[in-house]
Design a protein around this motif. Structure first.
Motif, PDB file in Angstrom:
ATOM      1  N   HIS A 165       0.843  -1.105  -0.013  1.00  0.00           N
ATOM      2  CA  HIS A 165      -0.081  -0.024  -0.196  1.00  0.00           C
ATOM      3  C   HIS A 165       0.862   1.255   0.086  1.00  0.00           C
ATOM      4  O   HIS A 165       1.746   1.415   0.795  1.00  0.00           O
ATOM      5  CB  HIS A 165      -0.987  -0.035   1.248  1.00  0.00           C
ATOM      6  CG  HIS A 165      -1.641  -1.164   1.399  1.00  0.00           C
ATOM      7  ND1 HIS A 165      -2.891  -1.340   0.650  1.00  0.00           N
ATOM      8  CD2 HIS A 165      -1.680  -2.237   1.989  1.00  0.00           C
ATOM      9  CE1 HIS A 165      -3.677  -2.583   0.775  1.00  0.00           C
ATOM     10  NE2 HIS A 165      -2.893  -3.282   1.819  1.00  0.00           N
ATOM     11  N   PHE A 166       0.669   2.139  -0.974  1.00  0.00           N
ATOM     12  CA  PHE A 166       1.327   3.450  -0.820  1.00  0.00           C
ATOM     13  C   PHE A 166       0.184   4.439  -0.343  1.00  0.00           C
ATOM     14  O   PHE A 166      -0.871   4.341  -0.170  1.00  0.00           O
ATOM     15  CB  PHE A 166       1.792   3.987  -2.575  1.00  0.00           C
ATOM     16  CG  PHE A 166       3.000   3.137  -2.742  1.00  0.00           C
ATOM     17  CD1 PHE A 166       4.145   4.012  -2.787  1.00  0.00           C
ATOM     18  CD2 PHE A 166       3.313   2.010  -2.906  1.00  0.00           C
ATOM     19  CE1 PHE A 166       5.383   3.558  -3.237  1.00  0.00           C
ATOM     20  CE2 PHE A 166       4.162   1.183  -3.349  1.00  0.00           C
ATOM     21  CZ  PHE A 166       5.582   2.105  -3.269  1.00  0.00           C
ATOM     22  N   PRO A 167       0.653   5.696  -0.238  1.00  0.00           N
ATOM     23  CA  PRO A 167      -0.153   6.755   0.571  1.00  0.00           C
ATOM     24  C   PRO A 167      -1.329   6.897  -0.378  1.00  0.00           C
ATOM     25  O   PRO A 167      -1.257   7.053  -1.584  1.00  0.00           O
ATOM     26  CB  PRO A 167       0.678   7.966   0.439  1.00  0.00           C
ATOM     27  CG  PRO A 167       2.109   7.509   0.778  1.00  0.00           C
ATOM     28  CD  PRO A 167       2.053   6.095  -0.101  1.00  0.00           C
ATOM     29  N   ASN A 168      -2.496   6.942   0.457  1.00  0.00           N
ATOM     30  CA  ASN A 168      -3.871   7.255  -0.560  1.00  0.00           C
ATOM     31  C   ASN A 168      -4.075   8.728  -0.323  1.00  0.00           C
ATOM     32  O   ASN A 168      -4.696   9.273  -0.997  1.00  0.00           O
ATOM     33  CB  ASN A 168      -4.940   6.658   0.254  1.00  0.00           C
ATOM     34  CG  ASN A 168      -4.779   5.129   0.044  1.00  0.00           C
ATOM     35  OD1 ASN A 168      -4.572   4.587  -1.010  1.00  0.00           O
ATOM     36  ND2 ASN A 168      -5.027   4.414   1.198  1.00  0.00           N
ATOM     37  N   THR A 170      -3.683  12.071  -1.210  1.00  0.00           N
ATOM     38  CA  THR A 170      -3.020  12.924  -2.399  1.00  0.00           C
ATOM     39  C   THR A 170      -3.292  14.345  -2.251  1.00  0.00           C
ATOM     40  O   THR A 170      -3.071  15.138  -3.339  1.00  0.00           O
ATOM     41  CB  THR A 170      -3.517  12.119  -3.872  1.00  0.00           C
ATOM     42  OG1 THR A 170      -4.804  12.374  -3.909  1.00  0.00           O
ATOM     43  CG2 THR A 170      -3.166  10.655  -3.927  1.00  0.00           C
ATOM     44  N   ASN A 175       2.918  13.353  -0.761  1.00  0.00           N
ATOM     45  CA  ASN A 175       2.184  12.090  -0.929  1.00  0.00           C
ATOM     46  C   ASN A 175       1.893  11.645  -2.291  1.00  0.00           C
ATOM     47  O   ASN A 175       1.886  10.441  -2.610  1.00  0.00           O
ATOM     48  CB  ASN A 175       0.913  12.207   0.026  1.00  0.00           C
ATOM     49  CG  ASN A 175       1.545  11.894   1.517  1.00  0.00           C
ATOM     50  OD1 ASN A 175       2.510  11.320   1.781  1.00  0.00           O
ATOM     51  ND2 ASN A 175       0.754  12.334   2.363  1.00  0.00           N
ATOM     52  N   LYS A 176       1.457  12.598  -3.077  1.00  0.00           N
ATOM     53  CA  LYS A 176       0.972  12.542  -4.311  1.00  0.00           C
ATOM     54  C   LYS A 176       2.068  12.012  -5.149  1.00  0.00           C
ATOM     55  O   LYS A 176       2.102  11.154  -5.905  1.00  0.00           O
ATOM     56  CB  LYS A 176       0.436  13.762  -4.892  1.00  0.00           C
ATOM     57  CG  LYS A 176       0.030  13.591  -6.256  1.00  0.00           C
ATOM     58  CD  LYS A 176      -0.689  15.085  -6.833  1.00  0.00           C
ATOM     59  CE  LYS A 176      -1.251  14.744  -8.233  1.00  0.00           C
ATOM     60  NZ  LYS A 176      -1.756  16.090  -8.618  1.00  0.00           N
ATOM     61  N   SER A 179       3.074   8.539  -4.412  1.00  0.00           N
ATOM     62  CA  SER A 179       2.338   7.545  -4.955  1.00  0.00           C
ATOM     63  C   SER A 179       2.421   7.156  -6.206  1.00  0.00           C
ATOM     64  O   SER A 179       2.335   5.947  -6.722  1.00  0.00           O
ATOM     65  CB  SER A 179       0.790   7.760  -4.649  1.00  0.00           C
ATOM     66  OG  SER A 179       0.297   8.085  -3.487  1.00  0.00           O
ATOM     67  N   LYS A 180       2.927   8.162  -7.041  1.00  0.00           N
ATOM     68  CA  LYS A 180       3.405   8.182  -8.433  1.00  0.00           C
ATOM     69  C   LYS A 180       4.296   6.885  -8.674  1.00  0.00           C
ATOM     70  O   LYS A 180       4.547   6.299  -9.679  1.00  0.00           O
ATOM     71  CB  LYS A 180       3.651   9.414  -9.014  1.00  0.00           C
ATOM     72  CG  LYS A 180       2.446  10.428  -9.223  1.00  0.00           C
ATOM     73  CD  LYS A 180       3.096  11.635  -9.924  1.00  0.00           C
ATOM     74  CE  LYS A 180       2.125  12.669  -9.981  1.00  0.00           C
ATOM     75  NZ  LYS A 180       2.485  13.833 -10.907  1.00  0.00           N
ATOM     76  N   LYS A 182       4.874   4.256  -7.345  1.00  0.00           N
ATOM     77  CA  LYS A 182       4.242   2.796  -7.109  1.00  0.00           C
ATOM     78  C   LYS A 182       4.450   1.835  -7.983  1.00  0.00           C
ATOM     79  O   LYS A 182       4.920   0.729  -8.072  1.00  0.00           O
ATOM     80  CB  LYS A 182       2.912   2.744  -6.577  1.00  0.00           C
ATOM     81  CG  LYS A 182       2.246   1.347  -6.261  1.00  0.00           C
ATOM     82  CD  LYS A 182       0.702   1.620  -5.941  1.00  0.00           C
ATOM     83  CE  LYS A 182       0.136  -0.049  -5.406  1.00  0.00           C
ATOM     84  NZ  LYS A 182      -1.109   0.128  -4.899  1.00  0.00           N
ATOM     85  N   SER A 185       7.581  -0.179  -8.237  1.00  0.00           N
ATOM     86  CA  SER A 185       8.175  -0.697  -6.780  1.00  0.00           C
ATOM     87  C   SER A 185       8.740  -1.847  -6.930  1.00  0.00           C
ATOM     88  O   SER A 185       8.638  -2.896  -7.784  1.00  0.00           O
ATOM     89  CB  SER A 185       6.874  -0.555  -6.096  1.00  0.00           C
ATOM     90  OG  SER A 185       7.243  -1.154  -4.822  1.00  0.00           O
ATOM     91  N   LYS A 241       4.902   4.575   3.884  1.00  0.00           N
ATOM     92  CA  LYS A 241       4.341   5.807   4.301  1.00  0.00           C
ATOM     93  C   LYS A 241       5.576   6.957   4.581  1.00  0.00           C
ATOM     94  O   LYS A 241       6.635   6.582   4.488  1.00  0.00           O
ATOM     95  CB  LYS A 241       3.601   5.514   5.825  1.00  0.00           C
ATOM     96  CG  LYS A 241       2.466   4.539   5.662  1.00  0.00           C
ATOM     97  CD  LYS A 241       1.939   4.573   7.027  1.00  0.00           C
ATOM     98  CE  LYS A 241       0.686   3.570   7.276  1.00  0.00           C
ATOM     99  NZ  LYS A 241       0.347   3.671   8.569  1.00  0.00           N
TER     100      LYS A 241
END
Length: 782
Positions: A165-168, A170, A175-176, A179-180, A182, A185, A241
Motif C-alpha cells: 500500500h502506498f499513501p492514499n 493525495t 504524498n502524491k 504514490s506516483k 508505485k 516498486s 508511508k
C-alpha cells in the motif's frame, strides 16, 4: 610399475606427516586452557525449505559469523606457523616484525568467539529475510587443543508479501509524488519479505523524489510498516508511508532561481580572493549570459564552455539527474582540480534557490619527462625518452593541447642474426576540443563531454645497415560516450604517408636475386612509398568497472582507405590501372577487427580472464597487398607469449628457412587469437597467473616466398599454442609483469608432428634457450 607406486605412497605419507606435525606445531604454542578456533559449521533444520533455499540461506548466514578462523592451505596453516615460530620483535620495524605481523597471522582462539552474539546475528539475518521467529543454538566441540562451533538454525516458513500500500492521501504534493512511484516498486505481491529489498525501495523512492524537485528529501523520510496479522498463511502486508517526523523542508519542491559559475575559485581564499556564498553578484564583476552568471575577473574562460556543460536553467524544478550530469561534465573537462556545488535558498516562500558552481582550475600548463627502459622476447633491449607538454585551456575554452617529443634506441642483444639496431625519433601533437566541431548539430546528454580531436605527428625510423623511413600522420575526428559503458571513436579522415630513404645495398640484396628478380616481395613492400587515407571508426563496450561476478569488454573497429577515391578514379591494379597521388600509389583496402574479453571473478583473490581477437584486412581496387603498417602481427608479451614478437606465421610458414641475414617481422591479413588466464593474489602486491595462448595470422593472397602462409580450409591445423606461468607485481602506480612461456604446438613443424610434448627437454640448455620465452611488460596483457 612398483617404483612409481612406491614413490606415490611416499609422497602421500610425507604430505600427511607434514600436515600432522605442522598442525601439532601450531597447537603446542597455546597456553593451558586455550583452544585454536578452526571454524564454524551451520546446520539448517526445516521441513518447509527446499534444498536450494537452504543452500542460499546457509551461504549468506555463514558469511556473517565472526571471527573467521586462521587461513589454511590443504589443512595447513603456514601463516599461523610463521607467527608462532617468530620471536617477538624488539622494534616496530625490521625483518622479524615483518615476518610476524605482515606475513604471519595471529592465532584465532575459541575465547575470541562470542556465541550469543553470533546466535543473534543468525536469528536477525534470518528474520530480515522473512524467516520470522527463527531460532538458533550453538555447541562447542573441542579436541586436541582445537575447537569448532556447530550452529543449528531452525527457521520457520518464509513470509511472502500479500499486498503493498502506498499513501492514499493525495492532497499534499509530497504524498502524491510518492504514490506516483508505485508503478516501478521493488516490492511485489507473492515475493519474499526481504529487508534489503525494502531498503532498496526507500532509495528508489528517494531518487524519484529528487528527480521532481524534492532536493531536501531523504530515504529515512520513508517508513515501510509490515503487518503479519492480516493472514494466517505466512503472508505480510506492507504499508509505504511518509514519516510523521519528516521536516517541512523535505516536503517541498524547489525551483532553480539563478545559476552562478565561478570558474576561478580558490578553496583557501588566498590568491583569488575570499568569496562567501551566497555572493552578492551585483557587486562583483560578473557576466550575464542569459542562462547563467559567470564571475571571472581575469577572463580565463569563455562562457560557451559552461553553456554546453550546465544543465540547470532558471525557472525549472531541481532534479538530481541534471545535478549529477552537470558535475560529471565539469569534472570531465579535465581543467578543474576541484568542482564544488552549493544550493542556497533565496526565496523560502516560493521555494527557490540559487545554484553555485565553485570551480578551482588546475595548473593550465605542465611538463613531464619520461625515461623508459625495456627488453623484449625478440632479443632487443633499449630505452626511450619522452618529453610531454600539456596546456589544458589552450584557447580559453578548456581545449587541451598536447605535444610530445620522443627518441628511442633498441639494440639487438643476441640471437643468431646480424645486429640491426633501431633508432626512432619524432613528435606528436593533439588538440582536443571539448565539443563536436561540425556543420551539423550533435546532441549529447551523456555525463561525458564529447571531443573533437586533431592530431599531427612525424616519426623518423632508422634500422642501421638496412633502411630509414619517414612516417607523417594526421587525423581529424570525434570521440564521444553514450554512458560509462559505450564509447565511439570516429576519425573522419586519417592520413598516413610513409617515404623511405637510405635503403642499403645489404637490404636490396635480400629483396632481389643476382639477376634483378624479386625474391622477397615482403621486404620490398616495407620500403615502398605508402599513402593511406580514409575514415576509421571504433566502438567500445565495457562493464569491467561494475562490481559484478562476470564482466566483459568489447572493441570493434573498421578501417577504410581510399574507397571513394578508388571508385571515382576507376583504379584496378589487376588490370594495370593503378592510380597515383603525388606520384605515390594510394592504398585501397577495408579492414575490420574485433576484440572480446571476458572476466569471471572466482573469489576476492582469484579470477579467470579470456580474450578473443579476430580480424581481416582485404586489399582491392588500387592495391594488391595490405600496407605493412596495417597488417596483423602475433607473438610477444601481449599476444601469444610462447613465441617471440612478430616471429610467428603467417600460417605454416617456417621462419627458420629465411635466407635473410636479419630477422624481419612476419605480418598477415587475417588474425585469430585466443588467450586465457587464471589470476590469483598470493600476498598483497604479489600476484600469480597460469595462462595459455593460441592463434596465428594468415595471408589472403598466395605469396610464393612465404609457402604455407595463405589462409585455407585447413587453418585450424595451423593454430599455434603455448602456455606458461606469470608473476605480477602490483605496485598500484604500475603493474610489473613477468611471464615465462613455452610453445606446446608449433604450426611450421611437419603435419602430425606439431605438438611438442615429446620434445620437451628442460635439462638441455639449447632447448631452454629456444623454447623458454621470458617476457617483461607493464600492465596486464588483456
Amino acid at each position: 610399475m612398483k617404483k612409481p607406486i612406491l614413490s606415490y605412497k611416499k609422497y602421500v605419507l610425507a604430505s600427511l606427516l607434514l600436515s600432522y606435525f605442522t598442525s601439532c606445531s601450531n597447537t603446542k604454542f597455546l597456553e593451558e586452557g586455550e583452544f585454536l578456533y578452526t571454524g564454524a559449521d551451520l546446520e539448517i533444520i526445516s521441513d518447509s525449505l527446499s534444498k536450494a533455499d537452504k543452500k542460499i540461506l546457509k551461504e549468506n548466514v555463514e558469511q556473517n559469523i565472526i571471527p573467521k578462523p586462521n587461513s589454511s592451505i590443504l589443512g595447513l596453516r603456514p601463516k599461523l606457523y610463521i607467527y608462532n615460530i617468530t620471536k617477538e620483535p624488539k622494534k616496530e620495524k625490521g625483518l622479524r616484525n615483518w615476518l610476524k605481523y605482515k606475513i604471519g597471522e595471529k592465532p584465532v582462539l575459541l575465547s575470541d568467539v562470542d556465541l550469543e552474539f553470533n546466535k543473534d546475528i543468525i536469528e536477525n539475518y534470518s528474520e530480515n529475510k522473512g524467516y520470522f521467529n527463527a531460532k538458533a543454538s550453538a555447541d562447542t566441540i573441542t579436541k586436541n587443543k582445537k575447537a569448532k562451533v556447530e550452529y543449528i538454525l531452525k527457521p520457520k516458513e518464509r513470509y511472502l508479501i500479500s499486498q503493498v500500500h502506498f499513501p492514499n492521501d493525495t492532497t499534499t504534493v509530497v504524498n502524491k509524488e510518492i504514490s506516483k512511484t508505485k508503478r516501478r516498486s521493488l516490492l511485489r505481491p507473492n515475493k519474499p519479505f526481504d529487508l534489503d529489498i525494502i531498503k532498496a525501495e526507500r532509495e528508489r523512492i528517494d531518487n524519484r523524489m529528487k528527480e521532481n524537485g524534492f532536493y531536501f528529501f531523504h530515504p529515512d523520510n520513508i517508513i515501510v510498516q509490515a503487518d503479519s496479522t492480516v493472514s494466517n498463511n505466512h503472508k505480510v502486508e506492507l504499508f509505504v508511508k511518509l514519516k510523521e517526523s519528516t521536516p517541512a523542508i523535505a516536503k517541498e519542491q524547489y525551483m532553480i532561481d539563478k545559476v552562478v559559475v565561478f570558474p576561478d575559485y580558490n578553496l583557501r581564499g588566498t590568491r583569488r580572493g575570499d568569496y562567501s556564498v551566497p555572493m552578492n553578484i551585483d557587486s562583483l564583476d560578473q557576466y550575464d549570459t542569459g542562462k547563467f552568471y559567470m564571475i571571472d575577473k581575469n577572463k580565463k574562460f569563455k562562457s560557451k564552455v559552461f553553456d554546453r556543460t550546465l544543465y540547470f536553467k532558471s525557472g525549472e524544478l531541481y532534479n538530481r539527474k541534471d545535478h549529477n550530469l552537470t558535475l560529471n561534465r565539469l569534472v570531465n573537462l579535465g581543467v578543474f582540480k576541484f568542482v564544488k556545488n552549493e544550493f542556497i535558498i533565496t526565496d523560502s516562500i516560493n521555494n527557490k534557490f540559487d545554484a553555485y558552481y565553485l570551480l578551482t582550475p588546475r595548473e593550465f600548463q605542465s611538463l613531464r619527462l619520461e625515461v623508459l627502459g625495456r627488453t623484449n622476447s625478440a632479443n632487443y633491449g633499449g630505452g626511450e625518452v619522452n618529453l610531454n607538454w600539456t596546456h589544458r585551456n589552450f584557447m580559453k575554452g578548456a581545449e587541451q593541447l598536447k605535444a610530445s617529443l620522443f627518441g628511442a634506441v633498441d639494440v639487438q642483444l643476441g640471437g643468431p642474426k646480424d645486429a640491426n639496431n633501431i633508432f626512432r625519433a619524432g613528435f606528436n601533437t593533439q588538440l582536443s576540443i571539448p565539443r563536436i566541431v561540425a556543420p551539423f548539430r550533435f546532441n549529447s546528454s551523456s555525463e561525458f563531454v564529447p571531443r573533437t580531436n586533431i592530431n599531427l605527428g612525424y616519426e623518423y625510423l632508422s634500422r642501421t645497415q638496412l633502411y630509414t623511413l619517414h612516417n607523417f600522420s594526421t587525423s581529424f575526428g570525434y570521440v564521444w560516450k553514450e554512458n560509462a559503458r559505450k564509447e565511439h571513436d570516429l576519425k573522419v579522415i586519417d592520413v598516413t604517408l610513409v617515404t623511405p630513404e637510405n635503403v642499403t645495398e645489404k637490404y636490396f640484396n635480400q629483396i632481389y636475386d643476382e639477376f634483378g628478380n624479386i625474391k622477397n616481395p615482403t621486404l620490398k613492400r616495407v620500403v615502398e612509398k605508402q599513402l593511406i587515407f580514409g575514415p576509421r571508426y571504433s566502438y567500445t563496450y565495457t562493464t569491467t568497472m561494475l562490481p559484478r561476478t562476470n564482466t566483459m569488454f568489447y572493441k570493434g573497429s573498421v578501417d577504410l582507405s581510399a574507397n571513394l577515391t578508388g571508385l571515382f578514379t576507376g583504379a584496378n591494379v589487376e588490370k594495370g590501372k593503378q592510380k597515383e597521388i603525388f606520384n605515390i600509389p594510394f592504398s585501397q583496402f577495408a579492414k575490420m577487427e574485433h576484440d572480446v574479453r571476458f572476466y569471471h571473478k572466482l573469489s576476492n583473490k582469484s579470477s579467470i580472464a579470456a580474450r578473443f581477437i579476430g580480424g581481416i584486412a582485404y586489399p582491392y581496387g588500387n592495391s594488391e597487398y595490405i600496407p605493412f603498417s596495417k597488417q596483423f602481427f602475433v607473438g610477444g608479451s601481449n599476444s601469444i607469449r610462447s613465441f617471440r614478437a612478430r616471429t610467428l606465421g603467417p600460417g605454416s610458414y617456417d621462419p627458420r628457412n629465411q635466407n635473410s641475414s636479419f630477422f624481419f617481422d612476419q605480418a598477415g591479413d587475417i588474425k585469430l587469437e585466443l588467450n586465457a588466464e587464471w589470476r590469483t593474489n598470493i600476498y598483497k602486491f604479489l600476484n600469480f597467473a597460469v595462462f595459455a595462448d593460441a592463434g596465428n595470422i594468415w595471408l589472403i593472397n598466395d605469396e610464393p616466398t612465404l609457402p604455407g602462409g595463405k589462409f585455407t580450409k585447413d587453418f585450424v591445423d595451423e593454430i599455434a599454442l603455448g602456455a606458461g606461468l606469470g608473476v605480477r607485481l602490483d605496485f598500484s602506480i604500475l603493474i610489473l609483469r613477468l611471464d615465462l612461456a613455452m610453445p606446446l604446438r608449433i604450426p611450421y613443424y611437419e603435419k602430425g608432428d606439431r605438438w611438442t610434448f615429446d620434445k620437451i627437454k628442460f635439462s638441455e640448455k639449447e632447448w631452454r634457450k629456444d623454447n623458454l620465452i621470458f617476457n617483461i611488460a607493464i600492465g596486464y596483457p588483456f
